[in-house]
Design an enzyme around this catalytic site. Sequence first.
Site: not given
Ligand code: CAA
Length: 379
Positions: A156, A158, A363
């Site tokens: 997927w 973009t 995203e």
């Molecule tokens: N900002 C900065 N740092 C972050 C963060 C954020 N929003 N979220 C997590 N982190 C950091 C944490 O602080 C942690 O760091 P440390 O190891 O130093 O503690 C590390 O990342 C791991 O975080 P978690 O333990 O919270 O990880 P998790 O597995 O529990 O969950 C999540 C993280 C927020 C669910 C993440 O996996 C997430 O955002 N998932 C969604 C992914 C996404 O948005 N995908 C979209 C694809 S891109 C797209 O769509 C593009 C397109 O073509 C349009």
Amino acid sequence: MNFNLSEEHLMIQQAARDFAKSELLPGVIERDRDQKFPHEQVKKMGEMGLLGMMVDPKYGGAGMDSLSYVVAMEEIAKVDASAAVVMSVNNSLVCAGIEKFASEEQKMKYLVPLASGEVIGAFALSEPEAGSDATSQKTTAIDKGDHYLLNGVKNWITNGGTAQYYVVIAQTDPEKKHKGINAFIVERGWEGFEIGPKEDKLGIRGSDTHSLLFTDVKVPKENRIGEDGFGFKFAMAVLNGGRIGIASQALGIAAGAYELALGYAKQRKAFGTEIINHQAIAFKLADMATQITAARMLCFKAAFEKDEGKDISESGAMAKLYASQVAMDTTIEAVQVHGGYGYVREYHVERMMRDAKITQIYEGTSEIQRIVISRSISK
Ligand code: CAA
């Protein structure tokens, strides 16, 4: 606190609005129907500075602030949500990440053509089995001394079929979990890098979404972004900003549908009067106007905070969560206001309803935004 846009922001808004009307509106229905990427229009967007809006001019960008970006995104998305996602990904996921975290050499080589719109970029994080759960990357990049060997599949993506440069996230050390993830700049045409078939999508059909296949692709060491193990933090930081772009896209879709519904309600007559005089319709429009204004304020707040250098994980997630819901609700009601006309292509709102749905998915789904917000407020 001042809620008025500055003269400069108003000029950017007008320029984007004029461009959308003269260059994007003609053919938007056909591009959606035929899944045709807006090549010519995207080229012109690059020439206008819309593809690297916030990048420093020394790297080919327009050097504007995040509020300018939000304002321009809204105008582009009002008319063509597909062109808007091309713009959002190039600005927020590709250029912003490279500008903030890449080396000077990487910026000169890759950011300059990307920010000036000479080429466009893509951001490859999602995989067949790693969407929301982004730490579960299966794509591997094995250290071979002077290069990494990249293997895996991304889904997927973009701009997947049109991009020249791809920011690819991959696992370099599975034992370290998210701390063993890295980000790389990969060029189109490298041996072993294949672009999969185009996805046949519900909405944003003018954008091209592909899978990417990597088989023993040699990625030079100097193409890794940042320190070893920085890739997951990089992806999260980039997505925090990207969510402002998608929130603004959602805002634009909602505002575009609202404007069409309002215009239609003022001229369509039923039961002896324009339908806006019927409370059933007027109340729908009142709700739309209120919710769109609230969504816009959340987008502006996140943009202000970004420019102040604040942590925007919470404000970006709130803007995206809310604006994408408003886009969905508003477009459904805009079709309803148009009645039978709303259900046919010619009146645009059915396309907007289909386009709106993806803003609740990519995203970070709305469920992921709630995770981000709930973790932030409970700190
Ligand atoms: N900002 C900065 N740092 C972050 C963060 C954020 N929003 N979220 C997590 N982190 C950091 C944490 O602080 C942690 O760091 P440390 O190891 O130093 O503690 C590390 O990342 C791991 O975080 P978690 O333990 O919270 O990880 P998790 O597995 O529990 O969950 C999540 C993280 C927020 C669910 C993440 O996996 C997430 O955002 N998932 C969604 C992914 C996404 O948005 N995908 C979209 C694809 S891109 C797209 O769509 C593009 C397109 O073509 C349009």
